[in-house]
Design a protein around this motif. Structure first.
Motif, mmCIF file in Angstrom:
data_model
loop_
_atom_site.group_PDB
_atom_site.id
_atom_site.type_symbol
_atom_site.label_atom_id
_atom_site.label_comp_id
_atom_site.label_asym_id
_atom_site.label_seq_id
_atom_site.Cartn_x
_atom_site.Cartn_y
_atom_site.Cartn_z
ATOM 1 N N ARG A 138 40.159 34.303 46.187
ATOM 2 C CA ARG A 138 39.453 35.135 47.157
ATOM 3 C C ARG A 138 38.052 34.562 47.414
ATOM 4 N NH1 ARG A 138 38.364 36.350 50.728
ATOM 5 N NH2 ARG A 138 37.587 38.238 51.671
ATOM 6 N N ILE A 139 37.410 34.140 46.342
ATOM 7 C CA ILE A 139 36.052 33.610 46.495
ATOM 8 C C ILE A 139 36.063 32.276 47.244
ATOM 9 C CG2 ILE A 139 34.177 32.540 45.139
ATOM 10 C CD1 ILE A 139 34.188 35.060 43.441
ATOM 11 N N GLU A 167 24.651 31.856 42.955
ATOM 12 C CA GLU A 167 25.022 32.462 41.674
ATOM 13 C C GLU A 167 25.894 31.496 40.856
ATOM 14 O OE1 GLU A 167 24.805 35.970 39.380
ATOM 15 O OE2 GLU A 167 23.876 35.549 41.324
ATOM 16 N N THR A 206 33.896 44.200 40.917
ATOM 17 C CA THR A 206 33.787 43.314 42.080
ATOM 18 C C THR A 206 34.645 42.069 41.840
ATOM 19 O OG1 THR A 206 31.953 42.056 41.182
ATOM 20 C CG2 THR A 206 31.387 44.015 42.476
ATOM 21 N N VAL A 207 34.883 41.377 42.919
ATOM 22 C CA VAL A 207 35.682 40.161 42.815
ATOM 23 C C VAL A 207 34.981 39.154 41.902
ATOM 24 C CG1 VAL A 207 36.703 38.255 44.109
ATOM 25 C CG2 VAL A 207 36.681 40.547 45.093
ATOM 26 N N LEU A 208 33.670 39.104 42.020
ATOM 27 C CA LEU A 208 32.924 38.148 41.205
ATOM 28 C C LEU A 208 33.060 38.465 39.710
ATOM 29 C CD1 LEU A 208 31.103 35.683 41.190
ATOM 30 C CD2 LEU A 208 29.129 37.195 41.369
ATOM 31 N N LYS A 248 34.884 44.574 47.013
ATOM 32 C CA LYS A 248 33.538 44.018 47.112
ATOM 33 C C LYS A 248 33.499 42.677 46.409
ATOM 34 C CE LYS A 248 29.868 46.498 46.304
ATOM 35 N NZ LYS A 248 28.909 47.175 47.172
ATOM 36 N N ILE A 249 32.887 41.705 47.082
ATOM 37 C CA ILE A 249 32.835 40.392 46.467
ATOM 38 C C ILE A 249 31.839 40.372 45.304
ATOM 39 C CG2 ILE A 249 32.205 37.977 46.856
ATOM 40 C CD1 ILE A 249 34.856 38.547 48.092
ATOM 41 N N PHE A 263 36.220 33.199 50.756
ATOM 42 C CA PHE A 263 34.927 33.772 51.120
ATOM 43 C C PHE A 263 33.935 32.668 51.476
ATOM 44 C CE2 PHE A 263 30.790 35.591 49.691
ATOM 45 C CZ PHE A 263 30.780 36.749 50.459
ATOM 46 N N GLU A 312 34.843 29.458 52.152
ATOM 47 C CA GLU A 312 35.406 28.661 53.246
ATOM 48 C C GLU A 312 35.150 29.322 54.602
ATOM 49 O OE1 GLU A 312 39.669 28.217 53.220
ATOM 50 O OE2 GLU A 312 39.560 26.343 54.364
ATOM 51 N N GLN A 338 24.441 33.266 48.917
ATOM 52 C CA GLN A 338 23.947 33.951 47.724
ATOM 53 C C GLN A 338 24.951 33.789 46.585
ATOM 54 O OE1 GLN A 338 23.563 38.131 48.324
ATOM 55 N NE2 GLN A 338 22.719 38.448 46.256
ATOM 56 N N LEU A 339 26.226 33.952 46.942
ATOM 57 C CA LEU A 339 27.263 33.825 45.931
ATOM 58 C C LEU A 339 27.311 32.415 45.359
ATOM 59 C CD1 LEU A 339 30.251 35.367 45.086
ATOM 60 C CD2 LEU A 339 30.886 33.214 46.126
ATOM 61 N N GLU A 345 31.663 33.851 54.899
ATOM 62 C CA GLU A 345 31.489 35.277 55.119
ATOM 63 C C GLU A 345 30.081 35.675 54.695
ATOM 64 O OE1 GLU A 345 34.884 37.690 53.659
ATOM 65 O OE2 GLU A 345 36.065 35.858 53.872
#
Lengths: 314, 139, 565
Positions: A17-18, A35, A2-4, B137-138, A21, A23, A31-32, A26
């Motif tokens: 990317r995050i 984290e 995953t991107v994370l 997927k993020i 996300f 900004e 939740q992100l 999304e």
């Protein structure tokens, strides 16, 4: 992957990317952020604010190089205005950010205000969190600088540098604009231009007049020439001094705690507002209410009370 | 909120002819896009690094020095190496038809030649970004 | 001149005409009647359109005769009847050796004026072996790294006999220093050295963007060089103040006029501030304007330029010498108007633009080649461009009389209009803290970007037609573009030669002179003298520029330049 996960491996694309996300708010961004919030330490967040043409970008550029020379990693957020007509934006701050080392050391991100009016974009402080979680030692935030008072910066930063130029007016205007209250360090940039000495004198006496606790931080006024790299070292020193000062006397922690409190309140306010309006939207005709008020059958104050009593007291 | 198109506009080469790219920048802004303008004399690594940090959908470059057959491939190579091959690369310049075909075969999405209306590039960009899908997927 | 009776007749005649014309006004041949600069034009100009045209003040202060203050009708008393304009075609050539051969050829044909174009690395102060120079060496002009290259270019050419123009700006002083070093080796006294240096750094910040250092130190370089030349090289034209590039970057006629003259005044003020006497340097200043497509607006622009310069030099800067009041200028047709589509149409555009330069009283003229939007011009296209000037000079009869459009109500009204617009800009520039501050804040750049964008929108709204581009398009047109072959050998040879020069020169002396240059730049020594010493021991353009980059820093375009409203 995953991107994370890539983000945790310090992948720059994943960081970018995050940021988008967050900004773009999304699905799942809260939740992100939750984290990432756990990973945020107490890195230094510096805000640079001031009117248009004050040379903020140049100062940011110079400061970045100072931090890099001291072995620090830096992330920069530069905010520019979104056009109210088209929703588009022309983000030109990168022009002055040439010759930076690799993104692992210096990361630069342009943001458009997207309708926010306090000098930052709505997501700026969240993005500062993302950057800090990624591991940057310092986050530098440059506000829009379109002239109005840009107070959001205090809630996003630990140290605020207010930048003025001789032509941006006199000290009285600066005081009226609330700039004295938000600044930790004052800079008169382009100090080689006529009028700078006057402005510095005025600011000094204005600061002197304000009642200040002798133990409190004394706001330094620094005359710089960003273009000629003059007095940037002094500015850099003062920023570090302010940081050390507030960390030693507990002010840093207090300020951060205050920010957290405001943030919670903000989140709650947004949440309640959205929900309340959503509830109302299904059950009340605003058109009808507006009509009633417009034709004098009702008044907005009473309507507000009534609506709250009817739908809000859950 | 609908995602905004983010586009990076850059001017490689040693010359300073930025009239065209600034007109395009204003046109894109007025079409509702977020335009990141990097300024003059950008090298391919500078352009791609900026595009990655800004997380743009597309990179647009203006090349008037005649060095398009060197610069476009250099930017593409840099994009691939840095894992940014999904970003749309387009440009403007004085490029003959045969070379446009060659560049498009290499992966340049579109090359506009002098006199192309800004509307055309806006339409192109909207379509190209619209088609772009990410399945990453993020979390 | 206009007596009461005349005015009565005029007024009633006009009223009559207006009534009759009204019947036809519904039908319009074009959506808007406006200049290429976006200024609306009246249907008719009459004696009434020119303010106070019948007074003696008007004649003396606004117009006067050719060769007389304020020179609206021309700077010379007899203009083209004594001497036609100089047909000066600017050309770029790859290696120093190729340029040398070209110069020899020109001189063998009886020419006495040489014009040098430099490649982009030289213009930007990078040596041929710099990473940024890759692929650019010798491409759009000659590469000059050290004095050794200059020696090759002018080998066997007596610098006391020729006049050389050099189109270079940020490193201009270094190139002149090298040129003088060649003259010294030839034993030519400096007071016999003639030529013109473009050396106009202000328009680089505004438009052409080939800058290295921040504006203020750049101005210092120029005043140091002017001081040196005023003393020692008195026949040398130290700056050619250029509106050409400002226009190409999107300016309107009024912006070209105003920003160029404002730059000129900024140089004058800087030199005066540096302690020079205005009449010692002002006669060596010359101008360089664009000839765009709006025929009458352009003619009015040149006429207004002369008048404004004369007035400011005489009354504001107190110049006493008449030569300081006279604005002499070179003209080049507008490259930005040439189209890649149906390129032969460009011959017509160039001819009309060139004619406006001549009717505006230019001192010299460059006509563009029809194919230059596509590639470097072909020999045939270059010849047609020159022939265009010759047709104008010898066949059309326009050089028979001085300022043939003087007294045209339309042209005089436009001349007044442009002067007023320029004066309004001067006031605004002053209010914003002067030219340098406007550059630093991005004001000019913003104004230009706005004009360029407006122009583009006018085309896209179909208010403007560009033949072959948004109308009269050939559907099946296939533009043949000659592919520019990059001869890598030029670059390899130049890099090898530079390496050899660096190995053979006395590097101790190079380091010592470069250190002195740094010292001069940091303090208030004359940087030009220091550069002259550096040049003589074969220090390179890149090395000298690096020293100054270290002391002064480099300039990036102001972010304000992007704030397009």
């Amino acid at each position: 992957m995953t991107v994370l996960e890539k983000f945790y491996q310090r992948d720059i694309r994943a960081l970018s990317r995050i940021i988008s996300f967050v900004e773009n708010r999304e699905e799942g961004y809260r939740q992100l952020l939750g984290e990432l919030y756990r990973m945020v330490g107490h890195g230094l967040r510096i805000g640079i604010t001031g009117p248009p043409g004050a040379g903020k970008s140049t100062l940011v550029n110079r400061l970045v190089h100072r931090f890099v020379a001291d072995g620090k990693t830096v992330a920069v957020i530069a905010v520019d205005p979104t056009s109210p007509f088209s929703g588009g934006a022309l983000l030109g701050d990168r022009v002055r950010m040439q010759e930076f080392p690799a993104a692992e050391q210096v990361y630069f991100r342009s943001m458009a205000t997207r309708g926010a009016t306090g000098g930052l974009a709505a997501a700026t402080d969240n993005i500062a969190v993302v950057m800090e979680a990624f591991g940057y030692d310092v986050v530098l935030i440059e506000t829009v600088g379109v002239g109005q008072v840009e107070l959001d910066i205090i809630d996003a930063c630990d140290t605020v540098v207010v930048t003025l130029v001789p032509e941006s007016g006199d000290a009285v205007q600066a005081m009226k604009a609330g700039l004295m209250e938000i600044s930790d360090v004052m800079v008169i940039n382009k100090a080689d231009r006529p009028g700078s000495e006057n402005l510095i004198d005025e600011l000094k006496s204005a600061l002197h007049l304000q009642k200040r606790d002798p133990d409190a931080w004394q706001i330094p006024i620094i005359a710089t020439e960003g273009i000629n790299d003059k007095n940037i070292d002094l500015l850099y020193e003062k920023i570090l001094e302010h940081d050390a000062f507030t960390r030693n006397n507990g002010r840093f922690d207090a300020h951060r705690r205050e920010q957290i409190k405001k943030k919670i309140i903000n989140i709650l306010r947004n949440r309640f507002q959205r929900e309340f309006l959503d509830t109302l939207a299904g059950q009340v005709s605003f058109e009808q209410i507006v009509d009633d008020i417009y034709y004098g059958r009702q008044n907005p104050f009473q309507v507000g009370e009534d609506l709250y009593d009817a739908f809000g007291r859950k | 909120m609908a995602e905004k198109i983010r586009v990076l506009l850059a001017k490689p080469g040693l010359d300073g002819h930025d009239r065209g790219i600034k007109v395009i920048a204003a046109a894109f802004r007025d079409a509702g896009m977020e335009v990141i303008y990097t300024g003059l004399r950008q090298t391919p690594p500078m352009i791609v690094d900026a595009a990655i940090q800004e997380d743009v959908d597309a990179i647009g470059v203006s090349i008037l020095s005649g060095a398009h057959m060197t610069l476009f491939p250099a930017i593409l190579k840099e994009m691939k190496e840095k894992g940014a091959g999904d970003i749309i690369l387009f440009g403007g310049g004085i490029v003959p038809d045969e070379e446009i075909k060659e560049l498009e075969a290499l992966g340049v999405a579109k090359v506009f030649t002098p006199g192309a209306p800004t509307e055309e590039s806006i339409r192109f960009l909207r379509e190209a970004v619209g088609k772009k899908k990410s399945d990453e997927k993020i979390m | 001149m206009y007596n009461k009776k005349f005015l009565e007749v005029l007024k009633s005649g006009l009223a009559e005409w207006d009534k009759k014309a009204a019947k036809f006004r519904d039908k319009k041949s074009m959506p808007r009647f406006f200049t290429v600069s976006g200024v609306d034009i009246d249907e008719l100009y009459t004696p009434d359109s020119v303010e106070a045209a019948d007074t003696e003040e008007y004649f003396q202060e606004q117009l006067n005769n050719p060769g007389e203050f304020p020179y609206t009708r021309g700077v010379h008393h007899t203009m083209y009847r004594s001497r036609l304009w100089t047909m000066r075609q600017f050309a770029g050539m790859g290696t120093p050796k190729q340029t040398h051969e070209r110069f020899k050829y020109i001189l063998a044909q009886g020419g006495t004026g040489l014009s040098t174009a430099f490649d982009l690395p030289t213009l930007m102060g990078y040596d041929s072996d710099h990473a940024r120079s890759l692929g650019e060496v010798g491409k759009c002009g000659v590469a000059v790294d050290t004095l050794a290259d200059m020696e090759i270019i002018f080998d066997g050419i007596d610098l006391g006999q020729v006049s050389t123009s050099m189109t270079i700006n940020s490193p201009a002083s270094m190139l002149l220093a090298m040129y003088l070093a060649v003259a010294e080796k030839q034993g030519v006294p400096f007071d016999q050295v003639r030529g013109t240096l473009q050396n106009d750094i202000l328009k680089e910040y505004i438009a052409q963007k080939e800058f290295i250092y921040p504006p203020r130190p750049s101005i210092r370089l120029i005043t140091d060089m002017m001081k040196y030349c005023t003393d020692k090289v008195p026949q040398y034209n130290t700056i050619s103040i250029s509106g050409y590039h400002i226009r190409e970057a999107g300016a309107t006629a009024a912006q070209e006029l105003a920003f160029t003259l404002a730059d000129g005044f900024c140089y004058v003020e800087s030199a005066i501030d540096a302690g020079m006497d205005v009449d010692a340097f002002a006669p060596r200043l010359s101008f360089f304007f664009n000839a765009h497509s709006d025929f009458f607006e352009e003619i009015a622009k040149y006429r207004a330029a002369r008048r404004i310069w004369a007035r400011h030099m005489r009354f504001k800067y107190n110049a006493q010498d008449e030569r300081s009041w006279k604005l002499r200028f070179h003209t080049q047709t507008a490259g930005c108007t040439l189209t890649a589509q149906q390129p032969e149409n460009n011959i017509v555009r160039v001819a009309i633009q060139a004619l406006s330069g001549v009717l505006g009283g230019t001192q010299s003229l460059h006509t563009n080649s029809m194919d230059e939007t596509l590639a470097l011009p072909s020999a045939k296209a270059v010849l047609i461009a020159l022939r265009t000037q010759q047709v104008i000079a010898y066949e059309t009869g326009v050089a028979n009389t001085i300022d043939p459009l003087g007294g045209s109500w339309f042209v005089e009204a436009q001349t007044d209009r442009l002067e007023a617009e320029a004066e309004a800009y001067f006031t605004e520039i002053e209010r914003r803290g002067g030219v340098l501050q406007c550059i630093e804040d991005g004001y000019f750049q913003r104004e230009l970007a706005r004009s360029a964008y407006n122009f583009q929108l006018e085309i896209e709204k179909d208010e403007r037609k560009i033949v072959g581009v948004n109308d009269f398009v050939l559907e099946e047109e296939k533009v043949e573009i000659p592919v520019l072959k990059i001869d890598r050998q030029v670059e390899l040879d130049q890099v090898a030669f530079l390496k050899k020069v660096k190995a053979e020169r006395d590097n101790g002396k190079v380091q010592a002179t470069l250190a002195k240059l740094a010292e001069a730049a940091k303090g208030d020594g004359n940087t030009f003298e220091a550069m002259y010493e550096c040049s003589k021991v074969y220090a390179s353009v890149g090395e000298m520029c690096d020293v100054l980059r270290e002391v002064w820093g480099v300039w990036e375009e102001s972010q304000g330049a992007m704030r397009v409203s």
